[in-house]
Design a protein around this motif. Structure first.
Motif, short mmCIF file in Angstrom:
data_model
loop_
_atom_site.label_atom_id
_atom_site.label_comp_id
_atom_site.label_asym_id
_atom_site.label_seq_id
_atom_site.Cartn_x
_atom_site.Cartn_y
_atom_site.Cartn_z
N ARG A 38 -53.85 97.95 39.51
CA ARG A 38 -53.47 95.86 39.71
C ARG A 38 -52.65 95.74 38.91
NH1 ARG A 38 -59.24 96.02 38.44
NH2 ARG A 38 -60.26 96.59 39.47
N VAL A 39 -52.53 94.01 39.40
CA VAL A 39 -50.93 93.30 38.79
C VAL A 39 -52.43 92.57 38.03
CG1 VAL A 39 -49.62 91.73 39.57
CG2 VAL A 39 -50.28 94.19 41.24
N ILE A 40 -51.39 92.28 36.45
CA ILE A 40 -52.42 91.26 35.70
C ILE A 40 -51.09 90.30 35.45
CG2 ILE A 40 -53.85 91.32 34.15
CD1 ILE A 40 -54.21 94.33 34.12
N PHE A 41 -51.88 88.90 35.64
CA PHE A 41 -51.28 87.78 35.32
C PHE A 41 -51.61 87.21 33.91
CE2 PHE A 41 -50.50 82.93 35.51
CZ PHE A 41 -48.99 83.18 35.08
N SER A 42 -51.06 86.65 33.03
CA SER A 42 -51.22 85.61 31.82
C SER A 42 -50.86 85.13 31.79
CB SER A 42 -51.86 86.73 30.68
OG SER A 42 -50.40 87.14 29.96
N VAL A 43 -51.34 83.87 31.08
CA VAL A 43 -49.82 82.41 30.57
C VAL A 43 -50.97 82.29 29.67
CG1 VAL A 43 -51.34 80.79 32.58
CG2 VAL A 43 -49.83 79.77 30.89
N TYR B 19 -54.93 82.18 29.28
CA TYR B 19 -56.12 82.65 30.81
C TYR B 19 -55.23 84.52 31.11
CZ TYR B 19 -58.69 83.61 35.41
OH TYR B 19 -58.52 83.92 36.25
N THR B 20 -55.70 85.64 31.39
CA THR B 20 -55.66 86.69 31.85
C THR B 20 -56.48 86.84 33.21
OG1 THR B 20 -55.04 87.67 29.67
CG2 THR B 20 -55.84 88.87 31.66
N SER B 21 -55.70 87.15 34.21
CA SER B 21 -56.37 88.07 36.19
C SER B 21 -57.52 88.51 35.18
CB SER B 21 -55.53 87.64 36.99
OG SER B 21 -54.85 88.46 36.10
N GLU B 22 -58.06 88.71 36.49
CA GLU B 22 -58.83 90.32 36.46
C GLU B 22 -58.02 91.06 36.44
OE1 GLU B 22 -60.14 91.43 40.81
OE2 GLU B 22 -61.28 89.33 40.13
N GLY B 23 -58.16 92.64 35.74
CA GLY B 23 -57.50 93.96 35.14
C GLY B 23 -58.35 94.81 35.27
N SER B 24 -57.96 96.55 35.04
CA SER B 24 -58.40 97.48 35.03
C SER B 24 -59.58 97.20 33.89
CB SER B 24 -58.08 98.56 34.35
OG SER B 24 -56.37 98.74 35.73
N GLY B 25 -60.52 97.87 33.99
CA GLY B 25 -61.90 97.46 33.17
C GLY B 25 -62.13 95.95 32.71
N GLY C 168 -61.44 86.92 35.67
CA GLY C 168 -60.67 86.38 35.18
C GLY C 168 -61.31 86.21 33.12
N VAL C 169 -60.23 86.12 32.37
CA VAL C 169 -60.48 85.95 30.84
C VAL C 169 -59.60 85.20 30.39
CG1 VAL C 169 -61.33 87.16 28.54
CG2 VAL C 169 -61.41 88.22 30.86
N THR C 170 -60.28 83.61 30.21
CA THR C 170 -60.33 82.65 29.67
C THR C 170 -60.27 82.93 28.06
OG1 THR C 170 -60.24 81.70 31.25
CG2 THR C 170 -59.96 80.20 28.94
N SER C 171 -59.10 83.05 26.69
CA SER C 171 -59.43 83.57 25.77
C SER C 171 -58.76 82.57 25.12
CB SER C 171 -58.30 84.50 25.16
OG SER C 171 -56.98 84.30 24.83
N PHE C 172 -60.37 81.52 23.58
CA PHE C 172 -59.25 80.49 22.46
C PHE C 172 -58.94 80.91 21.45
CE2 PHE C 172 -62.94 78.79 25.45
CZ PHE C 172 -61.52 78.23 26.18
N GLU C 173 -57.56 81.62 20.87
CA GLU C 173 -56.66 82.71 19.77
C GLU C 173 -57.24 81.35 18.41
OE1 GLU C 173 -53.70 83.81 21.87
OE2 GLU C 173 -55.41 84.40 23.48
N GLN D 1 -65.75 85.03 30.18
CA GLN D 1 -65.19 85.65 31.22
C GLN D 1 -65.66 84.22 32.55
OE1 GLN D 1 -66.34 89.84 32.51
NE2 GLN D 1 -67.03 89.74 30.28
N ASN D 2 -65.16 84.92 33.42
CA ASN D 2 -64.88 83.99 34.89
C ASN D 2 -66.77 83.57 35.52
OD1 ASN D 2 -62.47 83.38 34.88
ND2 ASN D 2 -61.90 83.95 37.25
N ASN D 3 -67.41 84.93 35.01
CA ASN D 3 -69.43 84.97 35.22
C ASN D 3 -69.51 84.13 33.90
OD1 ASN D 3 -68.68 87.27 33.16
ND2 ASN D 3 -69.90 88.32 34.08
#
Length: 925
Positions: free
Chosen positions: A413-418, A211-217, A221-226, A249-251
């Motif tokens: 922007r401050v972006i956090f991911s886990v 999960y990555t919080s919202e950022g530039s562009g 927030g985005v959840t990715s399955f890799e 994306q959250n939307n």
């Protein structure tokens, strides 16, 4: 002895008098030393050669108790780590003493060997390039244990190895040069060393999520399955892979990317070099973009560096909306100055360099990076930015990220991911490998979501485009006739008519949408018959276009306001008629009845003062009356009869001689909201009445103030074949002489009603009366109302004359009723089913007449023996006095309370027969 293979391996062993020996290895030869030594030790020709202590240096011994004294100088950061692990493994089978010395800048080994004080276990040691370790102590089984371990280790970088023998016979390493006839044996030894010296390494497929919080562009927030798949690999040398992601994306908008990458490992540099190509897709919810990406990278213990580039392909800019930034009149038309909103995919180039900040345990790490980037989004200015990135990998399965970046387009922007992966990114191996090689299958560090500049970003909203407004209803240009007192013109914005009558005469020819009256003035007309499709608007308040505008996404626009302090008074001394369709009449004052007989007409901000009869009379379908006032009508304030569809919103009706609002045979959707009806005259004239004997109506009556009528506040009265659904909620009903709210069905009518969240006080006979008569059937929910100070009864639910009513009475508060708080009754072969739950019924008349007075009273009606049935479900009520009265021949059933009621006084049944029944028996949900 020197043995050379393809010029890449050069082993040179030389002697010293104190039996120390040195072995110098080239970078490519060190991994093969040990197995080569073992091969030589096992060669028959050498094994049969007796040697003395003055012979050139030796490695290894054949008997227990021999000493192994040596030092190892690292040519890579892996060498001592591998040697340590291998020697530790060997010494468990016989080595008595092992010590180590490391320089101050290297990491300390550990832990201490408790069985040999002052000595340390070498396992899992990692040091920097150039470290030196000394081994000193007796070694048993040296040839079979220590030498294979050393052989395995030195293949990773030992630059100097010396040993001293014990008293036993020694085997030479640096003896006479092997004859040419033994070249095949040498080649075999080297081949064996090639296949056995290095450990087996295999990189595995894996799955992950992040999960990555919202950022530039990307504003969500985005959840990715890799997923990561190695498609070709050469152990310790190269890896070709595919790395794919599904982005949510959250939307709920989706995206995806796939990366094809290649990484190469240089053992001599202990460094990875990589490059990749990628395809990305992103759906923003309003646009879909695609892009190609490329990148190069290098990874090592000392530092990392990478460069990424992203190139949108196909559609790179998409219009996602438009709005009016201004309107102005031009001639007889309306010009729109529109703004357009866009989303644009940006071309991006970014670069960064970084290094390890500190380790986490034996395998984890925290790395920091400093970088910059370039952005080019179509429509926006070129932008440069900088960023700081920190990456934490506490385990092989878990990764955390933090980015702080700033630029002129997306601000700071401050972006956090886990994220987590399974299995981890490290390879499987049958032996220790380089920390750098452990990163060979790590994820590619790149922007996974396409960078999109939305309409909030500079350059993505464009204004200044003019177009003429098109009426969405007619499909033609909006046409205006302008009026300004004394102007003497032709009706254009620049040259208005002088009077409304002139405009009406011109509009009679058809094709006019709006007569727009501006400025101050006074005009009186004998009557007003507005042509169909024409609206009459006054500019003293800002008005919306009557119909939507086709080229404005079917929205309505606010018309220009010339002078809000000016007031043009148009008085109509005779009748006003809207006989045509699709007209809007706004801002006039009338003294006689306004009749709306056409379809889809609207009255707004109209005032009717002192009409002799009806104030506003509606006979046309789908009429809307809003923000209008009727004062002192001689008859009904607002009347509608035999129409389908009606909206009354925000109107005020005061002191009508008849009913305030009277709706007779009004079907379809009826909406009555936020009106104020205060005061009616005559006898039994209600504030609001809906009366139907046929047809179906769906009525919403909410947010109204219904006060001081000579009959009911709000009355719903259906009979015959009429049906309906009613929602009477959030109204204030007070001071009415008879009932506050009446819900009545008779003569076979059927309906469902909800009476909820109303405030009723100081009403006359009953605050709420819900009843069925003469074979009608109804269902009513009476919820969360507040009832105070009713003259007779607070809430009444009853049936009579072979009818049936089912009621849920829940959450109400009833106090101060003159006779009874809640009254339930069934009579004349009728049925009343009532669920009484969670109500507060206290402080009502406590005379105690069974079934007739109290806080809760229930009775079956005379005459006795009529066969009426009253079934009461109850629970959780607070009741002062509960009285019951069942006439002989009728049935009064009382469910066991669940949960129990709180009853102040004992239940008084007057000695009549009450039938207890189980909870749920009455069948009310």
């Amino acid at each position: 002895m020197t043995i050379t293979r393809d010029g890449s391996r050069n082993f040179n062993l030389r002697a010293s008098r104190n039996f120390f020996s040195e072995v110098k290895l080239s970078a490519f030869g060190m991994r093969y030393l040990g197995l080569l030594v073992l091969g030589i030790l096992s060669a028959p020709a050498i094994a049969q050669t007796p040697l003395s202590k003055t012979s050139p240096p030796y490695i290894g011994a054949t008997t227990a108790g021999a000493q192994a004294i040596g030092s190892v100088k690292m040519t890579s950061s892996l060498a001592l780590r591998e040697l340590s692990s291998a020697v530790t493994q060997a010494t468990g089978k016989g080595t008595q003493v092992l010590t180590q010395q490391v320089s101050a800048q290297d990491r300390q080994i550990g832990p201490e060997d408790k069985t040999v004080p002052g000595q340390y276990d070498l396992l899992n040691l990692t040091v920097n390039t150039g470290s030196q370790a000394t081994l000193d102590g007796p070694v048993s089984n040296a040839q079979t244990e220590f030498l294979p371990a050393l052989t395995f280790a030195v293949g990773y970088g030992s630059g100097l190895v010396t040993t001293a023998p014990g008293a036993a016979e020694l085997l030479a390493v640096n003896g006479p040069t092997l004859p040419d006839a033994d070249a095949a044996a040498q080649a075999a030894i080297l081949a064996q060393a090639d296949s056995a010296a290095a450990p087996t390494i295999e990189y595995q497929p894996r799955l992950g999520a992040r999960y990555t919080s919202e950022g530039s562009g990307y504003e969500q927030g985005v959840t990715s399955f890799e997923g990561f798949i190695p498609i070709a690999q050469s152990a310790g040398e190269s890896l070709t892979f595919v790395d794919g992601r599904l982005l949510l994306q959250n939307n709920s908008a989706l995206g995806a990317n796939v990366v094809l990458g290649q990484r190469l490992y240089s053992a001599s540099e202990d460094r990875i070099y990589g490059f990749y190509v990628a395809y990305d897709n992103r759906d923003t919810g309003r646009s879909t973009f695609n892009q190609l990406g490329v990148g190069v990278e290098t990874l090592a213990e000392g530092f990392d560096a990478r460069v990424n580039a992203y190139f949108p392909i196909g559609t790179t800019r998409n219009q996602v909306g438009s709005s009016v930034s201004g309107v102005r009149f031009v001639g007889n038309n309306l010009a729109l100055t529109s703004s357009r909103q866009f989303e644009s995919a940006a071309t991006v180039v970014d670069a960064e360099v970084g290094t390890e900040i500190f380790p986490i345990g034996e395998e984890g790490t925290v790395r920091g990076y400093l970088g910059g980037y370039y952005l080019n989004a179509p429509g926006s200015p070129d932008t440069y930015g900088g960023k700081v990135r920190v990456e934490a990998l506490p385990t092989d399965f878990l990764n955390l990220g933090l980015i702080v970046q700033t630029d002129g387009l997306f601000d700071t922007r401050v972006i956090f991911s886990v994220g987590a992966t399974f299995p981890g990114t490290r390879p499987s191996s049958n032996g220790p490998i380089s920390r750098v090689l452990n990163r060979m299958a790590g994820p590619v560090a790149r922007q996974t979501a396409i960078v999109v500049a939305d309409p909030s970003r500079r350059g993505q909203t464009e204004s200044g485009t003019d177009s003429l407004a098109v009426n969405a209803r007619t499909g033609q240009l909006y046409t205006f006739l302008h009026v300004s007192s004394g102007a003497g013109g032709t009706g254009t914005a620049e040259q208005p008519f002088s009077t409304v009558q002139q405009a009406l005469n011109a509009a009679g020819a058809g094709g006019t949408d709006v007569i727009y009256v501006r400025g101050s003035g006074n005009e009186a007309l004998a009557n007003l018959n507005l042509p169909g499709g024409t609206s009459l608007l006054f500019n003293n308040v800002q008005q919306l276009t009557p119909d939507p505008i086709a080229n404005l996404n079917n929205q309505r626009a606010l018309l220009p306001l010339f002078d809000s302090t000016a007031k043009y008074t148009l008085t109509i001394n005779g009748p006003i008629t809207l006989a045509g369709n699709n007209s809007l009449l706004a801002g006039i004052t009338a003294t006689q009845t306004i009749t709306v007989s056409g379809q889809n007409n609207t009255l707004s901000q109209v005032t009717v003062n002192n009409p002799a009869g009806i104030g506003i009379n509606v006979t046309g379908n789908n009429t809307t009356i809003s923000q209008s006032t009727v004062n002192n009508a001689g008859g009904v304030g607002i009347q509608a009869a035999n129409v389908n569809g009606l909206t009354l919103q925000g109107n005020t009706v005061t002191n009508s001689g008849g009913r305030g609002v009277s709706l007779n045979q009004v079907t379809g959707q009826v909406t009555i909201t936020n009106n104020n009806v205060n005061g009616t005259g005559g006898v039994q004239n209600s504030a609001l009445v809906i009366e139907n004997n046929s047809g179906n109506v769906n009525a919403t009556i909410t947010g109204n103030q219904l006060q001081n009528s000579t009959n009911n506040g709000a009355a719903v009265d259906l009979s015959g074949t009429a049906t309906g659904t009613f929602n009477v909620s959030n109204n204030t009903v007070s001071g009415n002489q008879f009932n506050g709210i009446l819900f009545q069905l008779s003569n076979n009518a059927q309906a469902t009603g909800t009476i909820a969240n109303n405030i009723l006080n100081n009403n006359g006979n009953n605050a709420i009366l819900a009843r069925t008569l003469n074979a009608s059937q109804g269902t009513v929910n009476i919820l969360n109302n507040t009832v105070t100070n009713t003259t007779n009864r607070g809430i009444v639910v009853e049936s009579a004359n072979t009818s049936q009513i089912q009621a849920l009475i829940q959450g109400n508060t009833v106090t101060g009723s003159g006779i009874v708080g809640l009254f339930l009754r069934a009579g004349d072969t009728s049925t009343t089913l009532a669920a009484v739950r969670l109500n507060t019924l206290t402080g009502n008349f406590g005379g105690g007449v069974p079934g007739a007075t109290g806080d809760l009273a229930a009775e079956t009606l005379i005459p006795a023996g009529a066969g009426s049935r009253l079934c009461i479900s109850r629970g959780g009520n607070t009741i002062g006095l509960f009285t019951l009265n069942n006439r002989v021949g009728n049935t009064l059933q009382l469910e066991t309370a669940s949960p129990a009621d709180a009853i102040t006084s004992p239940v008084n049944n007057g000695g009549t027969v009450i039938t207890p029944v189980a909870t749920g028996f009455c069948g009310i949900p």
